[in-house]
Motif scaffolding. Sequence first.
Motif, PDB file in Angstrom:
ATOM      1  N   LEU A  92      39.092  36.718  34.696  1.00 19.40           N
ATOM      2  CA  LEU A  92      39.064  35.782  35.811  1.00 19.40           C
ATOM      3  C   LEU A  92      39.650  34.438  35.382  1.00 19.40           C
ATOM      4  O   LEU A  92      39.293  33.893  34.338  1.00 19.40           O
ATOM      5  CB  LEU A  92      37.634  35.605  36.315  1.00 19.40           C
ATOM      6  CG  LEU A  92      36.987  36.879  36.849  1.00 19.40           C
ATOM      7  CD1 LEU A  92      35.543  36.613  37.256  1.00 19.40           C
ATOM      8  CD2 LEU A  92      37.776  37.437  38.016  1.00 19.40           C
ATOM      9  N   LEU A  93      40.560  33.922  36.205  1.00 24.41           N
ATOM     10  CA  LEU A  93      41.258  32.677  35.905  1.00 24.41           C
ATOM     11  C   LEU A  93      40.740  31.550  36.789  1.00 24.41           C
ATOM     12  O   LEU A  93      40.488  31.743  37.974  1.00 24.41           O
ATOM     13  CB  LEU A  93      42.754  32.842  36.169  1.00 24.41           C
ATOM     14  CG  LEU A  93      43.469  33.959  35.434  1.00 24.41           C
ATOM     15  CD1 LEU A  93      44.913  34.070  35.937  1.00 24.41           C
ATOM     16  CD2 LEU A  93      43.444  33.724  33.938  1.00 24.41           C
ATOM     17  N   TRP A 137      40.536  33.673  40.133  1.00 29.16           N
ATOM     18  CA  TRP A 137      41.570  34.635  40.474  1.00 29.16           C
ATOM     19  C   TRP A 137      41.586  35.730  39.418  1.00 29.16           C
ATOM     20  O   TRP A 137      41.436  35.458  38.227  1.00 29.16           O
ATOM     21  CB  TRP A 137      42.935  33.960  40.514  1.00 29.16           C
ATOM     22  CG  TRP A 137      43.178  33.216  41.780  1.00 29.16           C
ATOM     23  CD1 TRP A 137      43.901  33.650  42.853  1.00 29.16           C
ATOM     24  CD2 TRP A 137      42.716  31.913  42.124  1.00 29.16           C
ATOM     25  NE1 TRP A 137      43.895  32.705  43.836  1.00 29.16           N
ATOM     26  CE2 TRP A 137      43.177  31.615  43.422  1.00 29.16           C
ATOM     27  CE3 TRP A 137      41.936  30.962  41.477  1.00 29.16           C
ATOM     28  CZ2 TRP A 137      42.899  30.426  44.066  1.00 29.16           C
ATOM     29  CZ3 TRP A 137      41.657  29.774  42.124  1.00 29.16           C
ATOM     30  CH2 TRP A 137      42.137  29.516  43.399  1.00 29.16           C
ATOM     31  N   VAL A 138      41.803  36.955  39.855  1.00 31.96           N
ATOM     32  CA  VAL A 138      41.915  38.081  38.928  1.00 31.96           C
ATOM     33  C   VAL A 138      43.294  37.994  38.284  1.00 31.96           C
ATOM     34  O   VAL A 138      44.317  37.947  38.984  1.00 31.96           O
ATOM     35  CB  VAL A 138      41.723  39.423  39.668  1.00 31.96           C
ATOM     36  CG1 VAL A 138      41.898  40.594  38.718  1.00 31.96           C
ATOM     37  CG2 VAL A 138      40.360  39.469  40.348  1.00 31.96           C
ATOM     38  N   SER A 139      43.329  37.968  36.956  1.00 30.12           N
ATOM     39  CA  SER A 139      44.589  37.767  36.248  1.00 30.12           C
ATOM     40  C   SER A 139      45.634  38.820  36.615  1.00 30.12           C
ATOM     41  O   SER A 139      46.812  38.506  36.761  1.00 30.12           O
ATOM     42  CB  SER A 139      44.365  37.738  34.738  1.00 30.12           C
ATOM     43  OG  SER A 139      43.835  38.957  34.291  1.00 30.12           O
ATOM     44  N   SER A 166      44.218  36.182  47.064  1.00 29.07           N
ATOM     45  CA  SER A 166      43.011  35.391  47.344  1.00 29.07           C
ATOM     46  C   SER A 166      42.114  35.361  46.117  1.00 29.07           C
ATOM     47  O   SER A 166      42.077  36.320  45.347  1.00 29.07           O
ATOM     48  CB  SER A 166      42.238  36.008  48.501  1.00 29.07           C
ATOM     49  OG  SER A 166      42.989  35.941  49.672  1.00 29.07           O
ATOM     50  N   PRO A 167      41.367  34.274  45.957  1.00 29.21           N
ATOM     51  CA  PRO A 167      40.428  34.214  44.841  1.00 29.21           C
ATOM     52  C   PRO A 167      39.188  35.061  45.110  1.00 29.21           C
ATOM     53  O   PRO A 167      38.938  35.466  46.241  1.00 29.21           O
ATOM     54  CB  PRO A 167      40.062  32.734  44.763  1.00 29.21           C
ATOM     55  CG  PRO A 167      40.251  32.238  46.155  1.00 29.21           C
ATOM     56  CD  PRO A 167      41.377  33.041  46.741  1.00 29.21           C
ATOM     57  N   VAL A 168      38.446  35.308  44.054  1.00 30.14           N
ATOM     58  CA  VAL A 168      37.183  36.036  44.126  1.00 30.14           C
ATOM     59  C   VAL A 168      36.072  34.993  44.059  1.00 30.14           C
ATOM     60  O   VAL A 168      36.090  34.108  43.205  1.00 30.14           O
ATOM     61  CB  VAL A 168      37.057  37.015  42.933  1.00 30.14           C
ATOM     62  CG1 VAL A 168      35.706  37.687  42.929  1.00 30.14           C
ATOM     63  CG2 VAL A 168      38.177  38.027  42.963  1.00 30.14           C
ATOM     64  N   ASP A 210      44.208  27.300  35.499  1.00 29.25           N
ATOM     65  CA  ASP A 210      45.002  28.340  34.831  1.00 29.25           C
ATOM     66  C   ASP A 210      46.075  28.888  35.771  1.00 29.25           C
ATOM     67  O   ASP A 210      47.212  29.118  35.366  1.00 29.25           O
ATOM     68  CB  ASP A 210      44.106  29.487  34.367  1.00 29.25           C
ATOM     69  CG  ASP A 210      43.053  29.035  33.371  1.00 29.25           C
ATOM     70  OD1 ASP A 210      43.328  28.103  32.595  1.00 29.25           O
ATOM     71  OD2 ASP A 210      41.945  29.617  33.388  1.00 29.25           O
ATOM     72  N   VAL A 211      45.697  29.103  37.028  1.00 30.74           N
ATOM     73  CA  VAL A 211      46.638  29.624  38.020  1.00 30.74           C
ATOM     74  C   VAL A 211      47.750  28.611  38.278  1.00 30.74           C
ATOM     75  O   VAL A 211      48.927  28.970  38.347  1.00 30.74           O
ATOM     76  CB  VAL A 211      45.901  29.992  39.329  1.00 30.74           C
ATOM     77  CG1 VAL A 211      46.884  30.393  40.418  1.00 30.74           C
ATOM     78  CG2 VAL A 211      44.904  31.107  39.076  1.00 30.74           C
TER      79      VAL A 211
END
Length: 92
Positions: A29-30, A68-70, A57-59, A34-35
Amino acid sequence: MASPFPNNVNLQDRRVARRRASDMQDYRLLRLQDVLTLCAMSRTSIYDAIKHGQFPSPVHVHGRSTRWVSKDVHDWLAARILQQRTKHEQPQ
């Protein structure tokens, strides 16, 4: 180097465990920062792209905390790169 597995774990189980561990790297998870760094985009651009369905979309992980899932972000980047390269390679 000593094995991280007990002696009673067979070779096949060790391979599966290592593969799963490497697969989990894809689902790291970022944070937003990081994003932003990875994508070289502003916060506003990221959220506008999400709103228009053009960015993953973010989690929601807890309360107001999102990640965000990498793998999603890297897949999006790869698609953008491919899109740009094929766009420039098309004959006129």
